[in-house]
Design an enzyme around this catalytic site. Structure first.
Site, PDB file in Angstrom:
ATOM      1  N   ASP A  84       0.994  -1.189  -0.296  1.00 41.47           N
ATOM      2  CA  ASP A  84       0.053   0.079  -0.142  1.00 41.47           C
ATOM      3  C   ASP A  84       0.778   1.247   0.052  1.00 41.47           C
ATOM      4  OD1 ASP A  84      -2.711  -1.305   0.240  1.00 41.47           O
ATOM      5  OD2 ASP A  84      -1.716  -2.021   2.199  1.00 41.47           O
ATOM      6  N   GLY A  97      -5.674  -5.105   1.967  1.00 42.98           N
ATOM      7  CA  GLY A  97      -6.699  -6.235   1.840  1.00 42.98           C
ATOM      8  C   GLY A  97      -6.783  -7.037   3.046  1.00 42.98           C
ATOM      9  N   GLU A 103       0.740 -12.799   4.912  1.00 42.58           N
ATOM     10  CA  GLU A 103       1.687 -12.127   3.860  1.00 42.58           C
ATOM     11  C   GLU A 103       2.928 -12.176   4.760  1.00 42.58           C
ATOM     12  OE1 GLU A 103      -1.356  -9.650   1.203  1.00 42.58           O
ATOM     13  OE2 GLU A 103      -0.261  -8.540   3.005  1.00 42.58           O
TER      14      GLU A 103
END
Length: 213
Positions: A84, A97, A103
């Site tokens: 982002d 998200g 992640e």
């Protein structure tokens, strides 16, 4: 060049880091979706992928790419994901998200982290994009109070439940001068699962479109 074109170029350009026989860590988001599409052309040359979200898992399986369990694969050679925000030191804000925990796990398990972004994500100082923090639901208020003490404005992302069954707090109003120190500090607050700062484990390569940053 439009952001959509830069995203597509970044996703397709990341393919050059994929080695024959590899197990590829795959992130989440609109730019990564282009990478997954391109990865489908190599599906017969790789062992498979480790996915960071249900969304990416669905896309990978649809394209015939085997999705493997990280517990069974051991260390990965490559992780490809978006961001982002990205600062000049390749420190990132991720979690828009809501897939930040998985992640971060896959990034930590990978030798090389290639971050794919469009130029709108490139910033001099992290923090304009609200910092996502995944929290255990019962700790939401506790964590919020701790964030206020540190000068942030916590906003609960109401109605969002992560793939892990937790909640997201987005922190507004921070200009993050030392992301490594802030990440370490926030990690000590009970109830925080993951902070959306990828600074202790920053990206190794950042692709903006088809060029390295």
């Amino acid at each position: 060049m439009s952001n959509a074109n830069e995203k597509r170029l970044a996703g397709e350009s990341a393919i050059r880091y994929v080695e024959d026989g590899a197990i590829v860590g795959v992130g989440t988001g609109s730019t990564v979706a282009f990478f997954i599409d391109a990865l489908a052309d190599l599906r017969d040359r790789i062992q498979g992928a480790v996915s960071s979200s249900e969304q990416s898992t669905t896309q990978l399986k649809k394209l015939g790419i085997p999705v493997l369990d990280l517990n069974a694969t051991g260390p990965l050679s490559l992780y490809v994901d978006g961001a982002d925000e990205c600062d000049p030191h390749k420190h990132l804000i991720k979690g828009g998200g809501a897939a930040l925990t998985r992640e971060k796990i896959v990034a930590a398990a990978s030798d090389k982290f290639v971050c794919i972004i469009d130029s709108s994500k490139r910033v001099d100082l992290l923090g304009k994009f609200p910092l996502p923090i995944e929290v255990i639901p019962m700790a939401r208020s506790l964590v919020g109070r701790e964030i206020v003490k540190r000068g942030g404005n916590p906003v609960w992302r109401d109605g969002v439940v992560t793939d892990n069954g937790n909640w997201i707090i987005d922190v507004h109003g921070w200009q993050i001068v030392d992301p490594v120190a802030l990440e370490k500090d926030l990690n000590q607050i009970p109830g925080i699962v993951t902070v959306g700062l990828f600074a202790q484990r920053a990206a190794d390569v950042v692709l903006i479109g088809d060029r390295e940053m």
